[in-house]
Design a protein around this motif. Structure first.
Motif, PDB file in Angstrom:
ATOM      1  N   GLN A   1      50.577  -0.382  26.991  1.00  0.00           N
ATOM      2  CA  GLN A   1      49.539   0.611  26.779  1.00  0.00           C
ATOM      3  C   GLN A   1      49.212   1.407  28.044  1.00  0.00           C
ATOM      4  O   GLN A   1      48.487   2.400  27.977  1.00  0.00           O
ATOM      5  CB  GLN A   1      48.269  -0.060  26.245  1.00  0.00           C
ATOM      6  CG  GLN A   1      48.433  -0.678  24.855  1.00  0.00           C
ATOM      7  CD  GLN A   1      48.831   0.353  23.804  1.00  0.00           C
ATOM      8  OE1 GLN A   1      48.296   1.451  23.775  1.00  0.00           O
ATOM      9  NE2 GLN A   1      49.775  -0.004  22.949  1.00  0.00           N
TER      10      GLN A   1
ATOM     11  N   PRO B   1      55.674   9.758  35.620  1.00  0.00           N
ATOM     12  CA  PRO B   1      54.355  10.319  35.916  1.00  0.00           C
ATOM     13  C   PRO B   1      54.388  11.579  36.778  1.00  0.00           C
ATOM     14  O   PRO B   1      53.612  12.499  36.559  1.00  0.00           O
ATOM     15  CB  PRO B   1      53.643   9.163  36.630  1.00  0.00           C
ATOM     16  CG  PRO B   1      54.281   7.942  36.086  1.00  0.00           C
ATOM     17  CD  PRO B   1      55.716   8.304  35.858  1.00  0.00           C
TER      18      PRO B   1
ATOM     19  N   LEU C   1      51.314   3.173  29.489  1.00  0.00           N
ATOM     20  CA  LEU C   1      52.093   4.399  29.338  1.00  0.00           C
ATOM     21  C   LEU C   1      51.302   5.423  28.533  1.00  0.00           C
ATOM     22  O   LEU C   1      50.408   5.072  27.765  1.00  0.00           O
ATOM     23  CB  LEU C   1      53.421   4.095  28.632  1.00  0.00           C
ATOM     24  CG  LEU C   1      54.360   3.108  29.328  1.00  0.00           C
ATOM     25  CD1 LEU C   1      55.521   2.752  28.401  1.00  0.00           C
ATOM     26  CD2 LEU C   1      54.887   3.695  30.639  1.00  0.00           C
ATOM     27  N   SER C   2      51.643   6.693  28.685  1.00  0.00           N
ATOM     28  CA  SER C   2      50.980   7.729  27.892  1.00  0.00           C
ATOM     29  C   SER C   2      51.373   7.587  26.425  1.00  0.00           C
ATOM     30  O   SER C   2      52.402   6.985  26.089  1.00  0.00           O
ATOM     31  CB  SER C   2      51.381   9.119  28.392  1.00  0.00           C
ATOM     32  OG  SER C   2      52.748   9.378  28.095  1.00  0.00           O
ATOM     33  N   LYS C   3      50.550   8.149  25.546  1.00  0.00           N
ATOM     34  CA  LYS C   3      50.851   8.092  24.107  1.00  0.00           C
ATOM     35  C   LYS C   3      52.187   8.775  23.803  1.00  0.00           C
ATOM     36  O   LYS C   3      52.954   8.304  22.964  1.00  0.00           O
ATOM     37  CB  LYS C   3      49.728   8.732  23.314  1.00  0.00           C
ATOM     38  CG  LYS C   3      48.435   7.920  23.306  1.00  0.00           C
ATOM     39  CD  LYS C   3      47.381   8.575  22.420  1.00  0.00           C
ATOM     40  CE  LYS C   3      46.109   7.724  22.383  1.00  0.00           C
ATOM     41  NZ  LYS C   3      45.061   8.343  21.533  1.00  0.00           N
ATOM     42  N   GLU C   4      52.456   9.877  24.499  1.00  0.00           N
ATOM     43  CA  GLU C   4      53.721  10.579  24.282  1.00  0.00           C
ATOM     44  C   GLU C   4      54.903   9.717  24.702  1.00  0.00           C
ATOM     45  O   GLU C   4      55.914   9.623  23.993  1.00  0.00           O
ATOM     46  CB  GLU C   4      53.739  11.897  25.047  1.00  0.00           C
ATOM     47  CG  GLU C   4      55.025  12.687  24.845  1.00  0.00           C
ATOM     48  CD  GLU C   4      55.051  13.997  25.626  1.00  0.00           C
ATOM     49  OE1 GLU C   4      56.058  14.723  25.500  1.00  0.00           O
ATOM     50  OE2 GLU C   4      54.081  14.280  26.355  1.00  0.00           O
ATOM     51  N   ALA C   5      54.772   9.066  25.867  1.00  0.00           N
ATOM     52  CA  ALA C   5      55.850   8.198  26.330  1.00  0.00           C
ATOM     53  C   ALA C   5      56.074   7.040  25.364  1.00  0.00           C
ATOM     54  O   ALA C   5      57.208   6.689  25.039  1.00  0.00           O
ATOM     55  CB  ALA C   5      55.536   7.673  27.728  1.00  0.00           C
TER      56      ALA C   5
ATOM     57  N   TYR D   1      59.324   4.743  35.007  1.00  0.00           N
ATOM     58  CA  TYR D   1      57.964   4.841  35.527  1.00  0.00           C
ATOM     59  C   TYR D   1      57.942   5.058  37.035  1.00  0.00           C
ATOM     60  O   TYR D   1      57.129   5.824  37.566  1.00  0.00           O
ATOM     61  CB  TYR D   1      57.188   3.573  35.177  1.00  0.00           C
ATOM     62  CG  TYR D   1      55.754   3.560  35.645  1.00  0.00           C
ATOM     63  CD1 TYR D   1      54.759   4.246  34.942  1.00  0.00           C
ATOM     64  CD2 TYR D   1      55.384   2.860  36.791  1.00  0.00           C
ATOM     65  CE1 TYR D   1      53.440   4.239  35.373  1.00  0.00           C
ATOM     66  CE2 TYR D   1      54.075   2.841  37.231  1.00  0.00           C
ATOM     67  CZ  TYR D   1      53.102   3.528  36.520  1.00  0.00           C
ATOM     68  OH  TYR D   1      51.802   3.523  36.962  1.00  0.00           O
TER      69      TYR D   1
END
Length: 338
Positions: free
Chosen positions: A38, A323, A40-44, A86
């Motif tokens: 979690q 990022p 990570l971004s929602k898109e990732a 990442y």
């Protein structure tokens, strides 16, 4: 897409097995993402769910016939990939801190509740390896290979070139990519998959180390051919043999593909020659030969994953942008494989 490039696929002179576990771990994969990724971004996260990284394990250890001897490799493949994605464009000090904490957890330190969930995945992986019979010397081996070969000698050496858009000489490129592709620690996963931890005196032998290095360079080149469509569209991505050959040799794309594949095939020939002329490793000759057999399956199995698994990782919008990255900034060229 108003251009089309023809790109060859690597081929290998041995038969590749098909794992009964391909496509079997999607429920586990989704649970891992929901519980531990979690940060990570929602898109990732959405993109990772389409990559089918969970099938990397079955494709790369297809000879393993027990679920637990495959599942550990699928878990590893996901967090290794996320580590690379990442960290690759982070400041070196941040990569080093991330690397050092990974090492601590892989060596047995408990993740703290507030830490990124990826550390819990690493802790679970360690417990899986212990349950599969791996001794302390092997646990230290994979932890050190992850820290020093994958992150320090790989990601941390590659990152400054990506940030500065510098152009490495090809001999140095091969060494950095052999580490950053992550295959040196991935080869370690053969041991829990077979249930036999290759002793240090065999693992460190010159011939075995050369075979492992050859596997890593071959897989890195294999990856370059499979991902060239994506990498042509990312301005900061120079770590691809085709792009480097174009730059250093001042040759067109198709000639760079031919030369890149010639280099690949030459390394495969050396790999096969050494595999066929192993020293005497008695009383573990059979186990060593099985280790080499699994390395062969890793090479050709991953090649099959690129083209047969249905992964979306290298399609437009399929890659998780790091990022500090910009993602694709150049129009895609259509790639036709032959």
């Amino acid at each position: 897409m108003n251009k089309q490039f023809s790109v060859p696929k690597p081929i290998y002179p041995w038969e590749t097995l098909q794992s009964p576990f391909a496509g079997a771990f999607y429920e586990e994969e989704n649970n891992w993402y929901d519980q531990d990724y979690q940060f990570l971004s929602k898109e990732a996260m959405a993109r990772y769910r389409k990559m089918r990284l969970v099938d990397v394990g079955p494709y790369m250890v297809p000879a393993a016939t027990e679920k637990d001897r495959v599942l550990h490799a699928t878990r590893f493949a996901i967090y290794m990939t996320v580590t690379d994605d990442y960290a690759e464009l982070l400041p070196i000090k941040e990569i080093a801190a991330f690397r050092d904490r990974i090492f601590d957890v892989m060596m047995g330190d408990d993740p703290r509740p507030e830490e990124k969930g990826i550390f819990r995945q690493m802790q679970i992986n360690r417990k899986e390896w212990i349950a599969l019979g791996m001794p302390d010397f092997w646990l230290e081996r994979i932890a050190k290979n992850y820290k020093y070969r994958f992150v320090t000698d790989g990601i941390m050496e590659e990152s400054p070139y990506k940030i500065s858009k510098g152009i490495p000489p090809i001999p140095l490129f091969h060494l950095i990519r052999a580490n950053s592709i992550g295959m040196i620690p991935f080869v370690d996963l053969i041991c829990p998959s077979t249930g036999f931890a290759l002793p240090d005196e065999i693992y460190k032998h010159t011939v075995i180390q050369r075979i492992i290095m050859l596997q890593s360079i071959i897989v890195a080149l294999q990856n370059d051919f499979a991902t060239i469509g994506k990498e042509l569209a990312i301005e900061s991505e120079i770590f691809n043999i085709i792009k480097l050959l174009q730059h250093h040799n001042k040759i067109p794309f198709d000639e760079a593909c031919k030369e890149g594949m010639r280099i690949h095939d030459e390394l495969v020939n050396e790999f096969v020659t050494l595999s066929n002329h192993l020293p005497d490793f008695s009383p573990y000759q059979k186990e060593t030969e099985e280790f080499i057999y699994y390395i062969k399956q890793m090479i050709s199995g991953l090649n099959n994953w690129y083209y047969k698994s249905g992964t979306k990782r290298y399609e437009p919008g399929g890659f998780a942008v790091p990022p500090n990255g910009k993602g694709e900034t150049i129009d895609r060229v259509e790639i036709k494989y032959f």
